[in-house]
Structures are given as structure tokens and as C-alpha cells.
Design a protein around this motif. Structure first.
Motif, PDB file in Angstrom:
ATOM      1  N   PHE A   1       0.860  -1.184   0.000  1.00  0.00           N
ATOM      2  CA  PHE A   1       0.000   0.000   0.000  1.00  0.00           C
ATOM      3  C   PHE A   1       0.898   1.237   0.000  1.00  0.00           C
ATOM      4  CE2 PHE A   1      -2.308  -3.478   1.943  1.00  0.00           C
ATOM      5  CZ  PHE A   1      -3.536  -3.429   1.300  1.00  0.00           C
ATOM      6  N   VAL A   2       0.724   2.117  -1.001  1.00  0.00           N
ATOM      7  CA  VAL A   2       1.666   3.204  -1.230  1.00  0.00           C
ATOM      8  C   VAL A   2       0.950   4.549  -1.105  1.00  0.00           C
ATOM      9  CG1 VAL A   2       3.467   4.084  -2.754  1.00  0.00           C
ATOM     10  CG2 VAL A   2       2.765   1.680  -2.920  1.00  0.00           C
ATOM     11  N   ASP A   3       1.540   5.460  -0.313  1.00  0.00           N
ATOM     12  CA  ASP A   3       1.008   6.810  -0.192  1.00  0.00           C
ATOM     13  C   ASP A   3       1.671   7.728  -1.213  1.00  0.00           C
ATOM     14  OD1 ASP A   3      -0.614   6.051   1.855  1.00  0.00           O
ATOM     15  OD2 ASP A   3       0.597   6.939   3.449  1.00  0.00           O
ATOM     16  N   ALA A   4       0.859   8.518  -1.915  1.00  0.00           N
ATOM     17  CA  ALA A   4       1.374   9.450  -2.913  1.00  0.00           C
ATOM     18  C   ALA A   4       2.271  10.499  -2.261  1.00  0.00           C
ATOM     19  CB  ALA A   4       0.207  10.135  -3.633  1.00  0.00           C
ATOM     20  N   PRO A   5       3.222  11.061  -3.009  1.00  0.00           N
ATOM     21  CA  PRO A   5       4.088  12.105  -2.450  1.00  0.00           C
ATOM     22  C   PRO A   5       3.294  13.204  -1.753  1.00  0.00           C
ATOM     23  CG  PRO A   5       4.889  11.455  -4.613  1.00  0.00           C
ATOM     24  CD  PRO A   5       3.574  10.749  -4.415  1.00  0.00           C
ATOM     25  N   GLY A   6       3.679  13.502  -0.528  1.00  0.00           N
ATOM     26  CA  GLY A   6       3.032  14.566   0.233  1.00  0.00           C
ATOM     27  C   GLY A   6       1.853  14.115   1.063  1.00  0.00           C
ATOM     28  N   THR A   7       1.363  12.874   0.866  1.00  0.00           N
ATOM     29  CA  THR A   7       0.209  12.374   1.624  1.00  0.00           C
ATOM     30  C   THR A   7       0.661  11.345   2.647  1.00  0.00           C
ATOM     31  OG1 THR A   7      -0.364  10.473   0.234  1.00  0.00           O
ATOM     32  CG2 THR A   7      -1.126  12.632  -0.505  1.00  0.00           C
TER      33      THR A   7
END
Length: 533
Positions: free
Chosen positions: A168-174
Motif C-alpha cells: 500500500f503506497v502513499d502518494a508524495p506529500g500524503t
């Protein structure tokens, strides 16, 4: 798109955690750093979850990878140098992208599928798919009503760990991801910049964790479907083929989005592809004429009307004769439950947010956007359109609280760090996209169908599963079906696409019986396409 922003703004089991490696260093915004802005982090823990009666032991890894803008050359660790193929100087920025990975114990990497998940926004982290759908734990929220703390986190017997390792990957800045540098917005907050960042992340993740030989999948929700479709081609350019892509609540061609089409007169497709969802909403709230007993036969009738008589009437524009206008308005009234006089006043075009605001206006209620089965008190009875999403308000706090607790208590990650549950980049997002062979980013609403088509032609073994909910106004199911019916691929490749729609909203998984059905569909898709005997 307002619906994606609403989703972003809406927003145990005991485990043993090892010590965390170095935390990212603070970055000065006034002067370029002498070394890397960020360094990778990693915390490992162990757990077990039972799926289909089988206990699955797993290793969890919560950590970050460092990603650079397009054009970066890493001949030296901190050197920024213009790549010969870059169109301008490489942006002075870096991203530290947070992920949570779950690896089944004692499963050989070369024969174990791996699936990368991401939510949308733009500006949303991936806590929704993680804590609501397929991770080893999930948060319990009541269906169709607003819950309240304390929120219960339970073992998720619908996790996809039975068929695939999960990332599960969080987008840059989130989430726990961060961006830094004077050019950070230009470097990461845009359609193509975002596709590049996730592509590099996956490439480097495969190397770090030794997963190059594994069957590989992408699972994108909402704006994440645009990201996933664009990544199919971007990953191929890194010599990374995919076995399959799963899209939930897809929007790949933004000419079809229902947001404010009245500001673009002459483009009527958003009204056409949204109408079946409006009809489904009226059906659910018993406002459709005759109260049709079954939803799917009713939608078949509405879809036919939308793409024939209704489409033709809208194409005639101001030349539509009055008798035809009255007849079309009467059909719309029967399907949507909206007053005849109102439909004539709107020139037969139901604006984004109007259906949600007007359908139950006599009760002072607004229906949901992400899921129109949800209702809540209307904030402003005199407003033209709905001013909030009852479902987003109902579940956002639960998901954010659950992940904050789970990350810190069970994964052992996040001490002293804020988890960014929404990032206000929707209005400033760079929506220019460069389709294959265009030679330049186009000044137009983004459309990644050409990318997906090129990827499927170059990798004809890649399969696609398209899913969605009938009660989702933010990304109407019929819009998702329509756009993929116009994917420019030959007939034999069209057979690589499967469709499945559910009596649900944008986030199908918030309803546990439907989560069970969707998990079975996705698991079957992976088993059929992983090429493992």
C-alpha cells in the motif's frame, strides 16, 4: 474534480516491531541541501491473519523509499544534472514515499504475486484500500450511517494475502510520504509527474525486496485508476511487464467527468454517462416512476435511453423542438424522480451535485456523492447543488483514526510524525498529460486511454479487471464502461478486459457482504492471470 477532493478532505492487533532506521532529516527551504534530502526508512513486524479458514503468517514492512523527479541522474548521490532527454533543468526536489508491505512467510518470491495499491484524490493517501478493503486488518464502520469513536479494528478475513503479497503506497506529500525542495510542487503534483514517481517507486521496490520475477499487479481506486493506466506504459518503458491491472471506480478520460459540465457547453457526454447513476439513486430512494422491482433491468432501460433518444436530444441543442423537449423531460422525470419543471429549467442537463441536492429536497436531505444511498441534512436549502458529501463525512474520521492507531501501535511506525490524511493539491494539480507519440503535453483534460492501449498492444498478456458501484456519482459506473468501450485496441485485446459492478458506491468495500464478493472476484482474477501452475 470535486468528488475526489471531497474524498481526500473527508478523511489492534498486537505486533512486535523492530527498531526504526534513520528518520528523514529536516530540510531547509532556503538553500539547496549538500546531501540527500531524505534517506530510506524501514520498520519490520510480524503478524497473522486467517483467510478462508487458513492462517497466513506474514512479515510487515513499513517504510519509505526516496524518489526523484523525471530527468534525475544519480551518478553522485546528491547531484542534480540535466539529463540529455530532459526538456528543462531537472527540478530541485525529492520525495520520500511511504509504503506498508505485507509478505507471506516462506513464500518463494518468484512464484508469489505482488500487488501495489493506491487511492486517488489527487491528494489522498492509501488508507482507504488499506484499512477498508484488503489489508490484514480493517476498520469497522456502520453501513449508510455516521459512526462515532471508539472505532473498532478487526482482523480482516477478506484480505488478499491469500493470493498475493500486498504493498500500500502513499502518494508524495500524503500520509507519511513527504516532499521537499524549492521545486517540489512542479516535480510531483501533476498527472505525468505522479505517474513517474509511482513508476520509479515500483522499480526501486522490486530491486530492494527482490521481486523482479514475481507476477505483478496494480490496483488503483478513483484518481488512482488514471495513475494505474498511465503506469502500465511507463513501467513497460522500465522493462517491467504487468500480469494485470484492477481498476475500482475508474476515470481515465476526464472529458467524461460530471464536474461542472455546464461550464463547457457543447460537450454533453458527462450528462449522458451520469444518467444511469442518477436513475439508480432514484430507484434506491423509491423516487423512480413505478418503483421498478429490480435494479439491473431498470438500468438496462436507462442506459439505452441515455445513449439514444437522450443523446440525440442533447445534440440538437437549441434546435430541439418544444414537443421533443417536453417528451425527453418526461422520460427524465420518470427515471430520476426530479420535477418536470426543474428539468425543463435545467435544459434537460442535470448538473453535478444537483441530483444529490434536489432528489430529497422535500425532506431537507442531501444524498451522498461517493455513495448516493447515504443521506444527510442539507446544509443550505437555497443552494443550487449539494455542498458536502454525507458519506465522506460519515467515514473519514474512522479511517484516519484507525490507521494512525494501527501504524503506531502495531506497525511501530510514525512516532512524532503527522499522518497527512488529505493534501489540498486538487486545484493546483498540473493536469497536462503527454500521450504516447504526442511529443508534448497537451492542453486538454487528461486522457490515459492511449497509454493503456499502447501498453496492452506491447504486452498482450496483460489483463484488466474494471469494477465500480452503481450508486457512485463521483465516477459514474457507466462512464467507466463507456470509456473502455472506446479503448483503441484490436478486438482480440478487448477480450482481455472484464467488468464487474456492484450495488454499492465509490468504495464498494465499506459494505462487508460486497467486500466479500469483490475480494472473491479480485482473487479469482489474480489466480487466472498469475501464470503459476
Amino acid at each position: 474534480m470535486k468528488s475526489f477532493a471531497a474524498l481526500a478532505l473527508a478523511v489492534l492487533l498486537a505486533g512486535c516491531a523492530a527498531a526504526q532506521s534513520k528518520e528523514p532529516r529536516a530540510v531547509s527551504e532556503t538553500a539547496p541541501p549538500a546531501g540527500p534530502m531524505f534517506e530510506p526508512t524501514e520498520v519490520r513486524s510480524a503478524g497473522s491473519v486467517t483467510v478462508d479458514g487458513v492462517a497466513i503468517a506474514y512479515q510487515a514492512v513499513a517504510g519509505t523509499l526516496v524518489v526523484h523527479p523525471k530527468g534525475w541522474t544519480d551518478t553522485l548521490a546528491a547531484e542534480r544534472r540535466r539529463d540529455k532527454d530532459a526538456g528543462k533543468d531537472v527540478p530541485d526536489a525529492e520525495a520520500s514515499m511511504f509504503y506498508t508491505a505485507y509478505f507471506k512467510e516462506d513464500a518463494p518470491a518468484e512464484s508469489r504475486p505482488i500487488t501495489f495499491f493506491f487511492n486517488g484524490g489527487p491528494g489522498s493517501p492509501t488508507l482507504w484500500l488499506h484499512m477498508g478493503a484488503f489489508g490484514p486488518v480493517r476498520v469497522e464502520t456502520p453501513d449508510l450511517v455516521h459512526g462515532s469513536a471508539p472505532y473498532r479494528i478487526v482482523a480482516n478475513d477478506q484480505s488478499l494475502l491469500g493470493v498475493s503479497d500486498l504493498v500500500f503506497v502513499d502518494a508524495p506529500g500524503t500520509g507519511f510520504s513527504r516532499v521537499a525542495g524549492k521545486d517540489k510542487a512542479d516535480a510531483f503534483f501533476g498527472v505525468d509527474q505522479d505517474i513517474h514517481a509511482f513508476t520509479v517507486f515500483i522499480r526501486d521496490f522490486l530491486s530492494k525486496h527482490g521481486r523482479w520475477k514475481s507476477p505483478k499487479y496494480l490496483y488503483g481506486e478513483s484518481y488512482g485508476t488514471m495513475r494505474a493506466a498511465g503506469m502500465t506504459l511507463a513501467l513497460q518503458r522500465q522493462d517491467i511487464d504487468l500480469n494485470g491491472v484492477i481498476l475500482l471506480s475508474d476515470i481515465l478520460n476526464w472529458d467524461l467527468i460530471p464536474d461542472d459540465p455546464q461550464l463547457n457547453p457543447g460537450v454533453d457526454l458527462p450528462y449522458i454517462v451520469s444518467l444511469p447513476t442518477y436513475a439508480a439513486t432514484a430507484w434506491y430512494h423509491k423516487r423512480a416512476a413505478g418503483n421498478p422491482p429490480e435494479l439491473r433491468p431498470f438500468l438496462d432501460e436507462v442506459e439505452k435511453f441515455a445513449t439514444t433518444d437522450y443523446a440525440l436530444a442533447l445534440m440538437k441543442g437549441n434546435g430541439l423542438p418544444d414537443n421533443e423537449r417536453q417528451a425527453i423531460a418526461a422520460r427524465l422525470h420518470a427515471y430520476t424522480g426530479l420535477p418536470l419543471a426543474y428539468l425543463l429549467k435545467t435544459n434537460l442537463r442535470i448538473e453535478y451535485g444537483a441530483m444529490q441536492k434536489e432528489l430529497l429536497a422535500d425532506k431537507g436531505q442531501t444524498t451522498g456523492t461517493l455513495d448516493t444511498r447515504f443521506t444527510g441534512p442539507t446544509l443550505d436549502p437555497l443552494s443550487k447543488t449539494a455542498s458536502y458529501d454525507p458519506q465522506g463525512s460519515a467515514i473519514g474520521g474512522a479511517y484516519t483514526a484507525a490507521f494512525n492507531d494501527y501504524a503506531r501501535r502495531t506497525l511501530g511506525y510514525g512516532e512524532g510524525r503527522h499522518y497527512e490524511s488529505s493534501l489540498g493539491v486538487y486545484g493546483s494539480w498540473d493536469y497536462k498529460h503527454e500521450p504516447p507519440e504526442a511529443g508534448r503535453p497537451l492542453i486538454a483534460l487528461p486522457n490515459v486511454l492511449p497509454d493503456l492501449a499502447a501498453a496492452m498492444k506491447q504486452n498482450p498478456q496483460m489483463k484488466l479487471l474494471v469494477t465500480g458501484g452503481y450508486f457512485d456519482v463521483s465516477t459514474p459506473y457507466f462512464a467507466g464502461w463507456y470509456e473502455l468501450q472506446h479503448l483503441p485496441v484490436p478486438k482480440e485485446l478487448q477480450a482481455n478486459i472484464a467488468y464487474k459492478y456492484y450495488p454499492a458506491g465509490h468504495m464498494v468495500y465499506v459494505n462487508v457482504p460486497l467486500l466479500r464478493e469483490m475480494r472473491a472476484d479480485v482473487a479469482d482474477f489474480i489466480r487466472r492471470t498469475d501464470n503459476i501452475d
